[in-house]
Design a protein around this motif. Structure first.
Motif, PDB file in Angstrom:
ATOM      1  N   ASP A   1      -1.314  -3.153  -3.082  1.00  0.00           N
ATOM      2  CA  ASP A   1      -1.299  -4.149  -2.005  1.00  0.00           C
ATOM      3  C   ASP A   1       0.098  -4.663  -1.717  1.00  0.00           C
ATOM      4  OD1 ASP A   1      -4.032  -4.095  -1.474  1.00  0.00           O
ATOM      5  OD2 ASP A   1      -4.480  -5.511  -3.077  1.00  0.00           O
ATOM      6  N   GLY A   2       1.071  -4.298  -2.546  1.00  0.00           N
ATOM      7  CA  GLY A   2       2.447  -4.698  -2.299  1.00  0.00           C
ATOM      8  C   GLY A   2       2.893  -5.888  -3.118  1.00  0.00           C
ATOM      9  N   LEU A   3       4.178  -6.215  -2.998  1.00  0.00           N
ATOM     10  CA  LEU A   3       4.779  -7.378  -3.645  1.00  0.00           C
ATOM     11  C   LEU A   3       5.001  -8.474  -2.621  1.00  0.00           C
ATOM     12  CD1 LEU A   3       7.610  -5.641  -5.708  1.00  0.00           C
ATOM     13  CD2 LEU A   3       5.349  -6.274  -6.518  1.00  0.00           C
ATOM     14  N   HIS A   4       4.930  -9.727  -3.050  1.00  0.00           N
ATOM     15  CA  HIS A   4       5.220 -10.843  -2.164  1.00  0.00           C
ATOM     16  C   HIS A   4       5.942 -11.934  -2.945  1.00  0.00           C
ATOM     17  CE1 HIS A   4       2.073  -8.907   0.280  1.00  0.00           C
ATOM     18  NE2 HIS A   4       2.713  -9.450   1.287  1.00  0.00           N
ATOM     19  N   GLY A   5       6.815 -12.655  -2.267  1.00  0.00           N
ATOM     20  CA  GLY A   5       7.509 -13.766  -2.896  1.00  0.00           C
ATOM     21  C   GLY A   5       8.568 -14.340  -1.978  1.00  0.00           C
ATOM     22  N   ILE A   6       9.184 -15.427  -2.412  1.00  0.00           N
ATOM     23  CA  ILE A   6      10.271 -16.008  -1.638  1.00  0.00           C
ATOM     24  C   ILE A   6      11.406 -14.990  -1.556  1.00  0.00           C
ATOM     25  CG2 ILE A   6      11.932 -17.898  -1.488  1.00  0.00           C
ATOM     26  CD1 ILE A   6       9.064 -18.787  -1.146  1.00  0.00           C
TER      27      ILE A   6
ATOM     28  N   THR B   1       7.943  -6.784   4.621  1.00  0.00           N
ATOM     29  CA  THR B   1       7.183  -7.675   5.492  1.00  0.00           C
ATOM     30  C   THR B   1       6.457  -8.729   4.686  1.00  0.00           C
ATOM     31  OG1 THR B   1       5.364  -7.822   7.087  1.00  0.00           O
ATOM     32  CG2 THR B   1       5.238  -6.050   5.461  1.00  0.00           C
ATOM     33  N   GLY B   2       6.402  -9.919   5.245  1.00  0.00           N
ATOM     34  CA  GLY B   2       5.647 -11.007   4.627  1.00  0.00           C
ATOM     35  C   GLY B   2       4.314 -11.217   5.292  1.00  0.00           C
ATOM     36  N   ASP B   3       3.872 -10.236   6.093  1.00  0.00           N
ATOM     37  CA  ASP B   3       2.568 -10.274   6.755  1.00  0.00           C
ATOM     38  C   ASP B   3       2.443 -11.517   7.642  1.00  0.00           C
ATOM     39  OD1 ASP B   3       1.932  -7.933   5.348  1.00  0.00           O
ATOM     40  OD2 ASP B   3       1.272  -9.086   3.622  1.00  0.00           O
TER      41      ASP B   3
ATOM     42  N   ASP C   1       1.906  10.429   3.512  1.00  0.00           N
ATOM     43  CA  ASP C   1       0.770  10.432   4.432  1.00  0.00           C
ATOM     44  C   ASP C   1       0.564   9.079   5.099  1.00  0.00           C
ATOM     45  OD1 ASP C   1       0.031  13.125   3.807  1.00  0.00           O
ATOM     46  OD2 ASP C   1      -0.824  12.401   1.923  1.00  0.00           O
ATOM     47  N   GLY C   2       1.430   8.120   4.781  1.00  0.00           N
ATOM     48  CA  GLY C   2       1.314   6.799   5.367  1.00  0.00           C
ATOM     49  C   GLY C   2       0.336   5.885   4.648  1.00  0.00           C
ATOM     50  N   LEU C   3      -0.166   6.307   3.502  1.00  0.00           N
ATOM     51  CA  LEU C   3      -1.136   5.526   2.745  1.00  0.00           C
ATOM     52  C   LEU C   3      -0.431   4.715   1.659  1.00  0.00           C
ATOM     53  CD1 LEU C   3      -3.842   8.317   2.311  1.00  0.00           C
ATOM     54  CD2 LEU C   3      -3.767   6.517   4.056  1.00  0.00           C
ATOM     55  N   PRO C   4      -1.047   3.626   1.181  1.00  0.00           N
ATOM     56  CA  PRO C   4      -0.435   2.875   0.080  1.00  0.00           C
ATOM     57  C   PRO C   4      -0.301   3.756  -1.157  1.00  0.00           C
ATOM     58  CG  PRO C   4      -2.189   1.593   1.115  1.00  0.00           C
ATOM     59  CD  PRO C   4      -2.283   2.973   1.682  1.00  0.00           C
ATOM     60  N   MET C   5       0.810   3.632  -1.859  1.00  0.00           N
ATOM     61  CA  MET C   5       0.971   4.391  -3.100  1.00  0.00           C
ATOM     62  C   MET C   5      -0.111   3.986  -4.093  1.00  0.00           C
ATOM     63  SD  MET C   5       5.044   4.775  -3.890  1.00  0.00           S
ATOM     64  CE  MET C   5       6.150   5.594  -2.729  1.00  0.00           C
ATOM     65  N   SER C   6      -0.584   4.950  -4.863  1.00  0.00           N
ATOM     66  CA  SER C   6      -1.654   4.707  -5.820  1.00  0.00           C
ATOM     67  C   SER C   6      -1.119   4.020  -7.070  1.00  0.00           C
ATOM     68  CB  SER C   6      -2.306   6.031  -6.214  1.00  0.00           C
ATOM     69  OG  SER C   6      -1.382   6.841  -6.930  1.00  0.00           O
TER      70      SER C   6
ATOM     71  N   ARG D   1      -7.275  -2.861   1.474  1.00  0.00           N
ATOM     72  CA  ARG D   1      -7.006  -1.560   0.845  1.00  0.00           C
ATOM     73  C   ARG D   1      -8.290  -0.873   0.414  1.00  0.00           C
ATOM     74  NH1 ARG D   1      -6.115  -0.278  -4.670  1.00  0.00           N
ATOM     75  NH2 ARG D   1      -5.998  -2.501  -5.183  1.00  0.00           N
ATOM     76  N   PHE D   2      -9.238  -1.649  -0.123  1.00  0.00           N
ATOM     77  CA  PHE D   2     -10.481  -1.059  -0.590  1.00  0.00           C
ATOM     78  C   PHE D   2     -11.330  -0.551   0.577  1.00  0.00           C
ATOM     79  CE2 PHE D   2      -9.720  -4.105  -4.228  1.00  0.00           C
ATOM     80  CZ  PHE D   2      -9.285  -3.115  -5.089  1.00  0.00           C
ATOM     81  N   VAL D   3     -11.261  -1.251   1.708  1.00  0.00           N
ATOM     82  CA  VAL D   3     -11.970  -0.790   2.905  1.00  0.00           C
ATOM     83  C   VAL D   3     -11.415   0.562   3.334  1.00  0.00           C
ATOM     84  CG1 VAL D   3     -12.456  -1.269   5.331  1.00  0.00           C
ATOM     85  CG2 VAL D   3     -12.470  -3.136   3.673  1.00  0.00           C
ATOM     86  N   GLN D   4     -10.105   0.664   3.360  1.00  0.00           N
ATOM     87  CA  GLN D   4      -9.451   1.913   3.758  1.00  0.00           C
ATOM     88  C   GLN D   4      -9.831   3.056   2.819  1.00  0.00           C
ATOM     89  OE1 GLN D   4      -5.170   1.725   3.602  1.00  0.00           O
ATOM     90  NE2 GLN D   4      -4.920   3.231   5.224  1.00  0.00           N
ATOM     91  N   GLU D   5      -9.842   2.776   1.524  1.00  0.00           N
ATOM     92  CA  GLU D   5     -10.208   3.808   0.552  1.00  0.00           C
ATOM     93  C   GLU D   5     -11.653   4.246   0.719  1.00  0.00           C
ATOM     94  OE1 GLU D   5      -9.355   2.130  -3.235  1.00  0.00           O
ATOM     95  OE2 GLU D   5      -7.189   2.479  -3.099  1.00  0.00           O
TER      96      GLU D   5
END
Length: 454
Positions: free
Chosen positions: A8-13, A99-101, A116-121, A311-315
């Motif tokens: 799902d990625g990293l997030h932070g200040i 991106t901070g969404d 393939d443009g998909l999130p890394m596993s 992510r789970f929906v996409q999978e």
């Protein structure tokens, strides 16, 4: 399993929590891992939304990629969905999106994508993390074998061309007026030219990013302006995106909000009419509105329920061979697209209105939206998971379920990222479910010694 890097990625200040040092290490490790698997210097696409921190973080990430022997192609301001689409159609080996969404400009994040443009596993991320400080140490490349950085000024144009490839323009152009709130984000320069190419009159709001105004009183997190704008300017529809451009929430011609669940119902109903709904099913999360579940049941549609993460929906769509899926926050996934793309969602809604000749409110009428009440209760760390075995909390939830019967449902879950319990109730009578929700939340609060909030 990776401890730092997640699909799902990293997030932070930005710069302090999501630091330049961290991004340099990630870029270097990713380049070293991919060079082993592809047997040559890997090529990474690097994109970002228009936050103030983007240039600083991009520089650190690209320095890491090049010091690890990879090559960085900087795509500039582009959504993660756009980067994913380019990756799926072109020859790069992986991608990063800063991106901070839907967060404010202080927050940033990092998405890591495959070719393939998909999130890394989890497996791929674990290999990368193993080469970061504290793991396997591989020296950086020397001046003779380090990578190079190039800037690609045509990425936005190629992305729009690919969107049009996936959405053929009808012979008779759709001459409708739509309002679009770009959240001062990644789609700010792209929404108008794309929709105009399809013959629409596009009135654009919040499309002047200055690095600090992304998602600031605009976009999917602040819909009030768009709701009034659509009615005032007699638009056929309105669409709001988040700063990253992956989410889309709509407004019909009457000024009524249509969340991701209602948009999913519109697309599902259309595919059902055309008899092209693969496996006669869709993917959705446990948070999906009860109204959608009733709509699906009445039409014999199987709903594949996942945990509450896009992510789970996409999978699930990929694993089950489904046509589409979605999430109420405005993430819509189509089988022919590698990621949720707000601009693509808006375009497909407009094309559907044009093809059917129906106003958006009529299309949305296929689903009755059930009223919802959502409360959160912050708990102490010591109560994590333990609350699920507390007799009084369990009994309170069971009593609520009994009183709701078949007219509603209750979902109580612990949010994984925070010490927070969420209580979600749905039913036909808002006052009734609100009373039930307050009662359950008060029981949890009294047992854990914390406070409840909406």
């Amino acid at each position: 399993m990776s401890k730092i890097l997640k699909p799902d990625g990293l997030h932070g200040i930005a710069v302090t929590e999501l630091s330049c040092e961290l991004l340099l290490h990630i870029g270097r490790a990713a380049a070293q891992v991919l060079s082993r698997s592809c047997g040559r210097p890997p090529v990474f696409y690097v994109a970002h939304d228009p936050r103030r921190s983007a240039d600083t973080l991009e520089a650190a990430l690209c320095a890491g990629i090049c010091s690890g022997g990879g090559n960085a192609v900087c795509l500039g301001t582009l959504s993660s969905a756009a980067a994913a689409l380019l990756l799926s159609e072109e020859d790069a080996d992986g991608g990063f999106v800063l991106t901070g969404d839907a967060g404010t400009y202080e927050i940033s994040g990092l998405r890591m994508l495959t070719k393939d443009g998909l999130p890394m596993s989890e497996e791929q991320l674990s290999k990368i993390e193993a080469m970061m400080p504290g793991g396997i140490q591989i020296p950086p490349k020397s001046h003779r074998s380090c990578g190079v950085i190039t800037r690609d000024d045509t990425a936005q144009k190629r992305y729009l061309q690919l969107l049009q490839k996936h959405n053929p323009n009808p012979r008779k152009k759709a001459t409708i007026r739509v309002a679009v709130d770009c959240a001062n984000g990644a789609l700010s320069p792209l929404a108008k030219p794309l929709l105009t190419a399809y013959g629409m009159e596009a009135l654009i709001l919040s499309n002047e990013p200055d690095g600090t105004n992304i998602n600031n009183d605009c976009g999917v997190t602040s819909m009030e302006t768009l709701l009034e704008y659509v009615k005032k300017h007699k638009c056929a529809a309105g669409f709001a995106f988040d700063g990253n451009g992956e989410r889309c929430i709509a407004v019909d011609e009457r000024g009524e909000l249509l969340d991701g669940d209602r948009l999913l119902a519109i697309f599902t109903s259309d595919l059902l009419r055309q008899k092209t709904l693969a496996k006669n099913g869709v993917a959705a999360t446990v948070m999906t509105n009860l109204g959608f579940l009733r709509f699906a049941k009445s039409n014999g549609i199987t709903v594949h329920i996942t945990e509450p993460s896009p992510r789970f929906v996409q999978e699930r769509i990929r694993n089950e061979g489904l046509s589409l899926g979605g999430e109420r926050g405005g993430y819509l996934y189509f089988a022919d697209m590698p990621a949720s793309d707000g601009l693509c969602t808006a375009l497909r809604i407009c094309n559907l209105m044009h093809r059917t000749g129906k106003p958006l409110s009529q299309l949305a009428a296929v689903m009755e939206h059930a009223p919802q009440v959502s409360l959160t209760i912050r708990i102490a760390e010591k109560w994590r998971e333990i609350w699920k075995n507390d007799t009084q909390i369990v009994d309170a939830i069971a009593r609520c379920e009994e009183m709701l019967g078949t007219d509603g449902r209750i979902l109580v879950r612990e949010l994984s990222r925070d010490c927070v319990i969420q209580v979600l109730l749905e039913g036909r009578d808002f006052a009734r479910i609100n009373q039930y929700a307050m009662s359950v939340a008060e029981t949890i609060r009294s047992r854990t010694g914390q406070s409840a909030s909406a």
